[in-house]
Write an enzyme that holds these catalytic residues in place. Structure first.
Site, mmCIF file in Angstrom:
data_model
loop_
_atom_site.group_PDB
_atom_site.id
_atom_site.type_symbol
_atom_site.label_atom_id
_atom_site.label_comp_id
_atom_site.label_asym_id
_atom_site.label_seq_id
_atom_site.Cartn_x
_atom_site.Cartn_y
_atom_site.Cartn_z
ATOM 1 N N ASN A 19 0.966 -1.217 0.020
ATOM 2 C CA ASN A 19 0.055 -0.015 -0.104
ATOM 3 C C ASN A 19 1.064 1.274 -0.211
ATOM 4 O O ASN A 19 1.347 1.659 0.985
ATOM 5 C CB ASN A 19 -0.982 0.109 1.357
ATOM 6 C CG ASN A 19 -1.654 1.277 1.584
ATOM 7 O OD1 ASN A 19 -1.813 2.174 0.578
ATOM 8 N ND2 ASN A 19 -2.379 1.512 2.441
ATOM 9 N N LYS A 21 0.215 4.389 -0.234
ATOM 10 C CA LYS A 21 -0.438 5.367 0.395
ATOM 11 C C LYS A 21 -0.316 6.543 -0.586
ATOM 12 O O LYS A 21 -0.313 6.415 -1.836
ATOM 13 C CB LYS A 21 -0.118 5.723 1.804
ATOM 14 C CG LYS A 21 -0.015 4.304 2.698
ATOM 15 C CD LYS A 21 -0.003 4.651 4.015
ATOM 16 C CE LYS A 21 0.053 3.261 4.774
ATOM 17 N NZ LYS A 21 0.107 3.344 6.286
ATOM 18 N N HIS A 111 -9.481 1.482 5.013
ATOM 19 C CA HIS A 111 -7.999 1.476 5.645
ATOM 20 C C HIS A 111 -8.227 2.564 6.959
ATOM 21 O O HIS A 111 -8.987 3.400 6.800
ATOM 22 C CB HIS A 111 -7.094 2.074 4.851
ATOM 23 C CG HIS A 111 -5.428 2.077 5.341
ATOM 24 N ND1 HIS A 111 -5.169 3.074 6.071
ATOM 25 C CD2 HIS A 111 -4.741 1.294 5.122
ATOM 26 C CE1 HIS A 111 -3.872 2.493 6.394
ATOM 27 N NE2 HIS A 111 -3.593 1.576 5.792
ATOM 28 N N GLU A 113 -6.642 4.898 7.873
ATOM 29 C CA GLU A 113 -6.422 6.248 7.687
ATOM 30 C C GLU A 113 -7.587 6.929 7.009
ATOM 31 O O GLU A 113 -7.939 8.200 7.433
ATOM 32 C CB GLU A 113 -5.240 6.463 6.779
ATOM 33 C CG GLU A 113 -3.927 6.093 7.471
ATOM 34 C CD GLU A 113 -2.748 5.619 6.667
ATOM 35 O OE1 GLU A 113 -2.721 5.775 5.516
ATOM 36 O OE2 GLU A 113 -1.889 4.958 7.466
ATOM 37 N N GLU A 181 -5.053 -4.748 10.560
ATOM 38 C CA GLU A 181 -4.020 -3.645 10.628
ATOM 39 C C GLU A 181 -4.292 -3.170 12.054
ATOM 40 O O GLU A 181 -5.157 -2.040 12.129
ATOM 41 C CB GLU A 181 -4.043 -2.619 9.662
ATOM 42 C CG GLU A 181 -3.803 -3.526 8.201
ATOM 43 C CD GLU A 181 -3.129 -2.296 7.179
ATOM 44 O OE1 GLU A 181 -2.138 -2.624 6.728
ATOM 45 O OE2 GLU A 181 -3.813 -1.085 7.067
ATOM 46 N N GLY A 187 2.932 2.259 11.002
ATOM 47 C CA GLY A 187 3.798 3.496 10.889
ATOM 48 C C GLY A 187 4.636 3.508 12.138
ATOM 49 O O GLY A 187 5.202 4.753 12.218
ATOM 50 N N SER A 227 3.991 -2.161 10.370
ATOM 51 C CA SER A 227 5.284 -2.308 10.557
ATOM 52 C C SER A 227 5.925 -3.581 10.193
ATOM 53 O O SER A 227 6.854 -3.983 10.669
ATOM 54 C CB SER A 227 5.466 -1.965 11.986
ATOM 55 O OG SER A 227 5.276 -0.589 12.234
HETATM 56 P P1 13P Z 1 3.312 0.332 7.755
HETATM 57 O O1 13P Z 1 3.730 -0.821 7.020
HETATM 58 O O2 13P Z 1 3.861 1.537 7.164
HETATM 59 O O3 13P Z 1 3.211 0.183 9.257
HETATM 60 O O4 13P Z 1 1.658 0.799 7.055
HETATM 61 C C1 13P Z 1 0.943 -0.378 7.286
HETATM 62 C C2 13P Z 1 -0.331 0.143 6.624
HETATM 63 O O5 13P Z 1 -1.134 0.829 6.981
HETATM 64 C C3 13P Z 1 -0.622 -0.754 5.136
HETATM 65 O O6 13P Z 1 -1.826 -0.555 4.534
#
Ligand code: 13P
Length: 269
Positions: A19, A21, A111, A113, A181, A187, A227
């Site tokens: 992903n 983003k 997601h 976010e 997740e 992150g 992560s």
């Molecule tokens: P990270 O791998 O940067 O922690 O992000 C995970 C994520 O949100 C994938 O959709």
């Protein structure tokens, strides 16, 4: 129902998904996908034993499609969001019909976010899941608890409740991917432990079984995200109910993402 049978053989093809983003414009996307494909080809990656998908921003998808199709690259791709509507006066939104017309296989829905920054409700997530399936896309349904949820309700309660609503409108046999997740792991550099991921993945598989039947549950891939790095993917992939990863930051680095895709080298299965 296990991803690994007693002799260690896998019953579901793992999916390693990047992903991106809001990173990489369409020119950077072309360079990245070329490098990723070369790196995996050099390493003789067996795509039949571990599927690889990238999720670029909307503006990159046409370029990624053109490259993958012209060079016949064995990579899949998808979008990071979808409108619940087919067409009409929805400024800024993207229809599943448009994504399908660009050969997207997958679409990420719900997601954290989007749930947090765009106030997406479980009901909106469910409407988007229905739209994705209607347009022939495989939804990658994201669920996960915050640190506060974890403290208050334990690890599974919130993701289980989110998934129940998200899948409510689907029929048995629907191809869907679930991504667990934990919000606190995204992150943060603080991944869940493989055991934590397995516990929630098993609970999520029970929800799929309850709503879509045992057969669909046995075929549904459940990913862990948060992560994930090349040096911790092996632990997750050893778990019976974890069938891959949804990777954020580490999916933007070819070497790191290739290392994740090639998890079998570390797992030994
Ligand atoms: P990270 O791998 O940067 O922690 O992000 C995970 C994520 O949100 C994938 O959709």
């Amino acid at each position: 129902m296990a991803a690994l049978t007693n002799d260690g053989a896998r019953t579901r093809v793992p999916l390693l998904a990047g992903n991106w983003k809001m990173n990489l414009d369409h020119l950077q996307a072309i360079a990245f996908v070329q490098k990723l494909a070369w790196s995996l080809k050099d390493a003789r990656h067996d795509f039949a034993s571990a599927e690889v998908a990238v999720f670029p921003p909307f503006t990159d998808i046409r370029s990624v499609q053109t490259l993958i199709s012209a060079d016949r690259l064995p990579l899949k791709f998808g979008a990071q969001d979808i409108s619940a509507h087919d067409s009409g006066a929805y400024t800024g939104e993207i229809s599943g019909a448009f994504l399908k017309a660009l050969d997207c296989t997958y679409v990420i829905i719900g997601h954290s976010e989007r749930r947090t920054l765009h106030n997406e409700s479980d009901e909106q997530v469910a409407a988007k899941v229905t739209a994705a399936v209607k347009h022939g896309l495989v939804p990658v349904v994201c669920v996960g608890e915050t640190a506060e949820d974890l403290e208050e309700h334990g690890p599974s309660a919130v993701p289980v409740a989110q998934l129940r609503v998200a899948l409510a409108g689907l029929q048995a046999g629907t191809d869907v991917v679930v991504a667990y997740e934990p919000v606190w792991a995204i992150g943060s550099g603080q991944a869940a432990t493989p055991e934590q991921a397995e516990q929630v993945a098993a609970a999520l598989r029970s929800v799929v079984a309850e709503l879509l039947g045992d057969e669909t549950a046995a075929e549904t891939r459940i990913l862990y995200g948060g992560s994930v790095k090349a040096n911790n993917i092996a632990g997750f992939m050893r778990q019976a109910n974890v069938d891959g990863a949804l990777v954020g930051g580490a999916s933007l680095d070819v070497t790191e993402f290739s290392g994740i895709v090639r998890f079998q080298k570390h797992v030994g299965t």
